[in-house]
Enzyme design. Structure first.
Site, PDB file in Angstrom:
ATOM      1  N   PRO A 145    -134.151-127.754  28.850  1.00 18.94           N
ATOM      2  CG  PRO A 145    -134.231-128.660  31.131  1.00 18.94           C
ATOM      3  CD  PRO A 145    -134.419-128.931  29.388  1.00 18.94           C
ATOM      4  CB  THR A 146    -129.370-128.985  29.297  1.00 19.15           C
ATOM      5  OG1 THR A 146    -129.436-129.010  28.002  1.00 19.15           O
ATOM      6  CG2 THR A 146    -129.996-130.021  30.106  1.00 19.15           C
ATOM      7  CB  CYS A 147    -126.068-124.466  29.483  1.00 18.56           C
ATOM      8  SG  CYS A 147    -127.326-123.650  30.744  1.00 18.56           S
ATOM      9  CG  ASP A 148    -125.228-129.625  24.788  1.00 21.63           C
ATOM     10  OD1 ASP A 148    -125.452-129.465  23.433  1.00 21.63           O
ATOM     11  OD2 ASP A 148    -124.291-130.564  24.989  1.00 21.63           O
ATOM     12  CG  ASN A 188    -126.648-127.406  32.447  1.00 18.44           C
ATOM     13  OD1 ASN A 188    -127.310-126.975  31.510  1.00 18.44           O
ATOM     14  ND2 ASN A 188    -125.419-127.155  32.301  1.00 18.44           N
TER      15      ASN A 188
END
Ligand SMILES: *Cc1c(COP(=O)(O)O)cnc(C)c1O
Length: 391
Positions: free
Chosen positions: A337-340, A381
């Site tokens: 789910p992270t923005c990486d 995040n």
């Protein structure tokens, strides 16, 4: 390689006995949750103890340091392999005496060696002259064992060249310790985590040679630390603990004859991996284009930074159960789910999941008892660290 449909044939203990499923029925977790079944940990410990009856078990605390697990293992008679003073304190909190603790990290601050020594720890790993000198200063008279490099062949999570010296150097390191008033106690190695073959034979051959070389120098070593590496079943079948036990015993006989040394093992993954199941949620199922054959992306509320770090390079492939198992599947990219953008778990080797899997569904990620809770970002995040319970 076995994935896709054959994964349904596998019986992974943690879901077999119904305890975790029952617990999850009422758990109402809001985020991903690891549930560890203590009965399976107990069973694993007893299997190690039976398969290697003359070997002491030093559980590798880093695999899962939940206090309930440490207490259970302490009560069963386990010793502990610790990598830091914090882990030593966690082990001591169970009430075990410090002679059941090994400071097994080859990379220690001198003040941490002193802190361990002041708590009564007397067994330390080294792999070079410089570390021996730290132990001499901070833990005078302690026992040291020298870690040698093992090539990691046959391991799915090899430990590279970071730890250990070449076998040819070990006798010199141990002699250095001996001359400085330490007890040159033995040799250790780690054949690489999730080890599927007989790599112990080669490592034990090297260890026996070091014993002989030290003997020629008037130093008698006592112990071989066989390390970890015992596998947990993910999607492929793995050797049973008994099979590891037999091949280790045969290798000991072959290389040490009738002078078999004291031995210890340090299982981490093999002790707790199959005891844990993570319940996670599907946040999104989508496609990157409207083409008919476009692959589906499945985004979970857990990924590489939330506890599934061992999916790095797609090394560990976890079994995933859904409420739609048995229905038709298609390959998916599985992401966290992270923005990486690195937070993609399986893409090169796409993961077959039921076509009916949809947003909001829960999935069960099996064999996640090891290297998950403590292998997670603290709040990347804003996602909380992986929650866990031991039942
Ligand atoms: C990590 C580690 C272990 C545990 O390894 P597993 O493959 O999980 O069994 C054992 N010993 C040492 C020194 C370790 O660093």
């Amino acid at each position: 390689m076995c994935f896709g449909d054959c994964r349904y044939d596998l019986h992974l203990d943690a879901l077999d006995n119904g305890r975790i499923r029952n617990f999850l029925k009422t758990a109402q977790a809001d985020g991903p949750l690891l549930v560890v079944d203590s009965e399976i940990v107990r069973d694993n410990y007893l299997k190690f103890a039976r398969a290697l009856p003359d070997t002491r078990v030093f559980y590798a605390v880093k695999a899962n340091p939940a206090p309930e697990i440490l207490q259970l293992l302490a009560d069963l008679g386990s010793c502990f392999d610790c990598a830091s003073v914090v882990e030593i304190d966690m082990a001591l909190a169970t009430g075990v005496s410090p002679d059941r603790i090994s400071f097994g990290n080859t990379i220690k601050k001198e003040r941490d060696v002193a802190a361990a020594f002041s708590r009564g720890v007397r067994l330390f790993a080294v792999d070079c002259f410089e570390e021996v000198e730290k132990i001499e200063r901070a833990a005078p008279g302690a026992r040291v064992f020298c870690r040698i490099l093992a090539d990691g062949a046959g391991a799915e999570w090899p430990l590279s060249r970071k730890f250990g010296c070449v076998p040819e150097m070990a006798a010199d390191v141990l002699e250095h310790a001996h001359r400085r008033g330490l007890v040159a106690y033995g040799v250790s190695f780690h054949v690489g985590s999730q080890q599927n073959n007989g790599a112990w034979d080669q490592a034990l051959a090297s260890a026996a040679e070091i014993f002989r070389e030290c003997e020629r120098r008037g130093i008698s070593l006592a112990m071989v630390n066989l390390g970890g590496g015992f596998a947990t079943r993910y999607l492929k079948d793995i050797p049973a603990v008994e099979a590891y036990g037999n091949s280790i015993f045969e290798a000991l006989r072959a290389h040490f004859g009738n002078r078999i040394p004291e031995t210890i093992i340090e299982p981490g993954r093999g002790m707790v991996g199959n005891a844990g199941v993570i319940e996670a949620e599907v946040i999104l199922v989508s496609k990157k284009s409207q083409a008919e054959d476009e692959i589906r992306w499945v985004y979970l509320d857990i990924g590489k930074f939330g506890g599934l770090a061992e999916t790095m390079d797609e090394a560990i492939r976890y079994p995933i159960r859904t409420a739609h198992d048995g229905e038709a599947t298609s390959p998916c990219v599985l992401a966290g789910p992270t923005c990486d953008s690195a937070d993609v778990m399986y893409e090169k080797n796409a993961y077959p999941l039921p076509i009916s899997l949809s947003i909001g569904d829960k999935v069960l990620i099996e064999a996640t008892g090891a290297y998950t809770t403590t292998y997670a970002a603290v709040a990347f995040n804003g996602f909380a660290p992986l929650a866990s319970v031991v039942i």
